[in-house]
Design a protein around this motif. Structure first.
Motif, short mmCIF file in Angstrom:
data_model
loop_
_atom_site.label_atom_id
_atom_site.label_comp_id
_atom_site.label_asym_id
_atom_site.label_seq_id
_atom_site.Cartn_x
_atom_site.Cartn_y
_atom_site.Cartn_z
N TRP A 44 16.24 4.16 -1.20
CA TRP A 44 16.30 2.57 -1.28
C TRP A 44 14.76 2.19 -0.57
O TRP A 44 14.29 2.86 0.41
CB TRP A 44 17.31 2.26 0.07
CG TRP A 44 18.60 2.43 -0.61
CD1 TRP A 44 19.35 3.66 -0.60
CD2 TRP A 44 19.46 1.56 -1.19
NE1 TRP A 44 20.63 3.55 -1.05
CE2 TRP A 44 20.64 2.12 -1.59
CE3 TRP A 44 19.35 0.15 -1.49
CZ2 TRP A 44 21.79 1.38 -2.32
CZ3 TRP A 44 20.39 -0.45 -2.22
CH2 TRP A 44 21.79 0.14 -2.54
N ILE A 45 14.29 0.93 -1.05
CA ILE A 45 13.15 0.39 -0.56
C ILE A 45 13.35 -1.02 -0.42
O ILE A 45 14.06 -1.77 -1.01
CB ILE A 45 11.94 0.59 -1.68
CG1 ILE A 45 11.77 2.02 -1.81
CG2 ILE A 45 10.66 -0.32 -1.38
CD1 ILE A 45 10.57 2.32 -2.89
N ALA A 46 12.71 -1.56 0.80
CA ALA A 46 13.05 -2.86 1.08
C ALA A 46 12.48 -3.72 0.02
O ALA A 46 11.32 -3.56 -0.59
CB ALA A 46 12.16 -3.22 2.33
N LYS A 47 13.46 -4.69 -0.53
CA LYS A 47 12.76 -5.61 -1.69
C LYS A 47 11.41 -6.36 -1.80
O LYS A 47 10.61 -6.41 -2.56
CB LYS A 47 13.90 -6.77 -1.94
CG LYS A 47 13.82 -7.38 -3.15
CD LYS A 47 15.09 -8.15 -3.43
CE LYS A 47 14.82 -8.98 -4.59
NZ LYS A 47 16.31 -9.70 -4.94
N THR A 81 16.66 -0.26 7.79
CA THR A 81 15.56 0.44 8.42
C THR A 81 16.28 1.56 9.42
O THR A 81 15.62 2.39 9.68
CB THR A 81 14.66 -0.49 9.28
OG1 THR A 81 15.67 -1.21 10.23
CG2 THR A 81 13.70 -1.21 8.41
N GLN A 82 17.46 1.35 9.73
CA GLN A 82 18.39 2.51 10.42
C GLN A 82 18.40 3.80 9.79
O GLN A 82 18.79 4.70 10.32
CB GLN A 82 19.41 1.97 11.02
CG GLN A 82 20.60 1.73 9.81
CD GLN A 82 20.65 0.46 8.95
OE1 GLN A 82 19.56 -0.23 8.95
NE2 GLN A 82 21.84 0.27 8.38
N HIS A 83 18.27 3.86 8.26
CA HIS A 83 18.58 4.93 7.67
C HIS A 83 17.27 5.70 7.53
O HIS A 83 15.96 5.14 7.60
CB HIS A 83 19.01 4.65 6.12
CG HIS A 83 20.24 4.00 6.02
ND1 HIS A 83 21.23 4.78 6.18
CD2 HIS A 83 20.44 2.69 6.05
CE1 HIS A 83 22.29 3.95 6.17
NE2 HIS A 83 21.88 2.62 6.15
N ARG A 93 0.61 -1.09 0.02
CA ARG A 93 -0.09 0.11 0.07
C ARG A 93 0.68 1.44 0.02
O ARG A 93 0.55 2.27 -0.72
CB ARG A 93 -0.96 -0.16 1.10
CG ARG A 93 -2.10 1.12 1.24
CD ARG A 93 -2.89 1.00 2.39
NE ARG A 93 -2.05 1.04 3.77
CZ ARG A 93 -1.83 2.26 4.07
NH1 ARG A 93 -2.13 3.45 3.41
NH2 ARG A 93 -1.32 2.34 5.39
N VAL A 94 1.87 1.31 0.98
CA VAL A 94 2.78 2.36 0.87
C VAL A 94 4.19 1.95 1.25
O VAL A 94 4.33 0.93 2.09
CB VAL A 94 2.39 3.42 2.00
CG1 VAL A 94 3.54 4.50 2.10
CG2 VAL A 94 0.91 3.94 1.71
N ALA A 95 5.20 2.35 0.68
CA ALA A 95 6.72 1.76 0.90
C ALA A 95 7.45 3.01 1.28
O ALA A 95 7.36 4.29 0.85
CB ALA A 95 7.27 1.16 -0.36
#
Length: 153
Positions: free
Chosen positions: A144-147, A109-111, A99-101
């Motif tokens: 960057w987005i989680a794959k 996730t620390q960034h 839905r949202v990234a």
């Protein structure tokens, strides 16, 4: 021939046989993207078939079959149709499937979060890591987005 070579040959033969039985081959599972500004997704191979919808430049597609100069493809929602092979290319892109990234400044996730992408948004692939993808938006901004939140290559 050594035992190792016989074992490898047997494994290769089994994999080939399985691919033939299931209809899945490495080449049939490749990815392509829309090369021009717009591409018609059709109900069958040929220009005399119904246009199901239009796809814009960069949209990633998984090739599931080939027939002459036509590719049967599926998209991130597993919708299927046919496209002319000559209108596809090899420029990697991703589509947001959540839905949202969160778009982050680095691969983790620390960034910090630098933006958000919504379901169906098309993004140019710039770099890949095992669990993260660096993407570029239409406006040229990258992040960057989680794959796991993306579909494409």
């Amino acid at each position: 021939m050594t035992r190792t070579h016989r074992f490898r040959n047997t494994l290769a033969a089994l994999a080939t046989g399985l691919a033939l039985l299931t209809g899945h081959t490495a080449s049939a599972q490749s990815m392509v993207s829309v090369k021009g500004n717009v591409l018609n997704m059709r109900s069958g191979p040929g220009t005399n078939t119904e246009v199901l919808w239009e796809l814009r430049k960069g949209y990633p597609l998984k090739v599931v079959a080939r027939q002459g100069n036509w590719l049967k493809v599926s998209d991130f929602e597993n919708d299927r149709g046919w496209v002319a092979r000559s209108l596809t290319g090899r420029t990697p892109h991703h589509v947001v499937k959540s839905r949202v990234a969160n778009i982050r400044s680095g691969p983790g996730t620390q960034h910090r979060i630098v933006g958000k992408a919504e379901y169906g948004e098309l993004l140019r692939t710039r770099e890949k890591r095992p669990d993260w993808v660096r993407v570029e938006r239409d406006n040229g901004k990258t992040g960057w987005i989680a794959k796991r939140l993306l579909w494409g290559w």
